[in-house]
Design an enzyme around this catalytic site. Sequence first.
Site, short mmCIF file in Angstrom:
data_model
loop_
_atom_site.label_atom_id
_atom_site.label_comp_id
_atom_site.label_asym_id
_atom_site.label_seq_id
_atom_site.Cartn_x
_atom_site.Cartn_y
_atom_site.Cartn_z
N LYS A 1 66.61 47.92 -80.92
CA LYS A 1 66.62 48.03 -82.38
C LYS A 1 66.47 49.49 -82.84
CE LYS A 1 64.84 43.30 -82.99
NZ LYS A 1 63.81 42.47 -83.68
N TYR B 1 71.42 37.13 -88.45
CA TYR B 1 70.08 36.60 -88.73
C TYR B 1 70.10 35.49 -89.78
CZ TYR B 1 67.53 40.17 -86.01
OH TYR B 1 66.99 40.94 -85.01
N ARG C 1 57.86 45.08 -75.98
CA ARG C 1 57.35 45.19 -77.35
C ARG C 1 55.96 45.79 -77.37
NH1 ARG C 1 59.92 39.49 -79.64
NH2 ARG C 1 61.80 40.41 -80.55
N ASN D 1 59.97 45.85 -83.88
CA ASN D 1 59.43 45.46 -82.57
C ASN D 1 60.37 45.81 -81.41
OD1 ASN D 1 61.35 43.55 -83.10
ND2 ASN D 1 59.98 41.79 -83.05
N HIS E 1 65.40 42.83 -79.20
CA HIS E 1 65.72 41.43 -79.47
C HIS E 1 66.06 40.72 -78.18
CE1 HIS E 1 67.67 37.92 -81.35
NE2 HIS E 1 68.58 38.05 -80.41
N GLU F 1 75.09 34.15 -79.52
CA GLU F 1 74.82 35.56 -79.85
C GLU F 1 75.64 36.50 -78.97
OE1 GLU F 1 70.59 36.18 -79.71
OE2 GLU F 1 70.23 34.95 -81.49
P1 IDP Z 1 61.89 36.99 -82.29
O1 IDP Z 1 62.70 38.27 -82.45
O2 IDP Z 1 60.67 37.19 -81.45
O3 IDP Z 1 62.74 35.82 -81.83
P2 IDP Z 1 62.00 35.81 -84.95
O4 IDP Z 1 60.97 34.91 -85.54
O5 IDP Z 1 63.31 35.22 -84.53
O6 IDP Z 1 61.32 36.61 -83.74
O7 IDP Z 1 62.28 36.96 -86.05
C1 IDP Z 1 63.40 37.81 -85.94
C2 IDP Z 1 62.96 39.23 -86.24
O8 IDP Z 1 62.49 39.29 -87.60
C3 IDP Z 1 61.75 39.72 -85.43
O9 IDP Z 1 62.10 40.19 -84.15
C4 IDP Z 1 61.20 40.83 -86.31
O10 IDP Z 1 62.00 42.02 -86.23
C5 IDP Z 1 61.40 40.21 -87.70
N1 IDP Z 1 60.21 39.46 -88.12
C6 IDP Z 1 59.76 38.26 -87.65
N2 IDP Z 1 58.65 37.85 -88.27
C7 IDP Z 1 58.36 38.82 -89.18
C8 IDP Z 1 57.30 38.98 -90.15
O11 IDP Z 1 56.41 38.14 -90.30
N3 IDP Z 1 57.35 40.13 -90.90
C9 IDP Z 1 58.33 41.07 -90.77
N4 IDP Z 1 59.33 40.94 -89.88
C10 IDP Z 1 59.35 39.84 -89.09
MG MG Z 2 64.36 34.91 -82.78
#
Ligand code: IDP
Ligand code: MG
Length: 133
Positions: free
Chosen positions: A9, A49, A102, A112, A115, A126
């Site tokens: 990212k 997304y 991460r 973070n 992905h 994807e």
């Molecule tokens: P993941 O990447 O671990 O699968 P997901 O819930 O699919 O997590 O969320 C996608 C992306 O959205 C995360 O990697 C992060 O960059 C962002 N994200 C997820 N939850 C939050 C939040 O509570 N606040 C801000 N950004 C978030």
């Molecule tokens: Mg996810």
Amino acid sequence: MEKTLMIIKPDAVKARHIGHIISRVEAEHLEITGLCCLHLTREQAEEFYAIHRERPFFEGLIRYITSGPVVVGRLECEGAVEHWRKVIGATDPKKSAPGTLRALYGIDIERNAVHGSDSVENGIVESRFFFPE
Ligand code: IDP
Ligand code: MG
């Protein structure tokens, strides 16, 4: 072979962690079968997304993921999805196990660093999104 999608990212690209992250991919015996560097458009990011469209963090996420170039890779091995999720760690870097990508490179729950696809099915969808066969 099972596929998962990696995205390095914008925060991790800016912080010059591309090399470290790709080295880890290879050390973990994930085969890189597609790799490119690109700057996502808002349209691409919103489609990628789409599942998060109704979440409160959606707008911030789209702004963040389009804020600079990313590196996208298709990674393959047996059990690639679960293996890569283990290597990257929990969504929130503060809750990621020590040594996960991460934990090492993430800044906060949004920025973070990496992905990884969350299911075998999404690994296929994807991967096709960025590397149409
Ligand atoms: P993941 O990447 O671990 O699968 P997901 O819930 O699919 O997590 O969320 C996608 C992306 O959205 C995360 O990697 C992060 O960059 C962002 N994200 C997820 N939850 C939050 C939040 O509570 N606040 C801000 N950004 C978030
Ligand atoms: Mg996810």
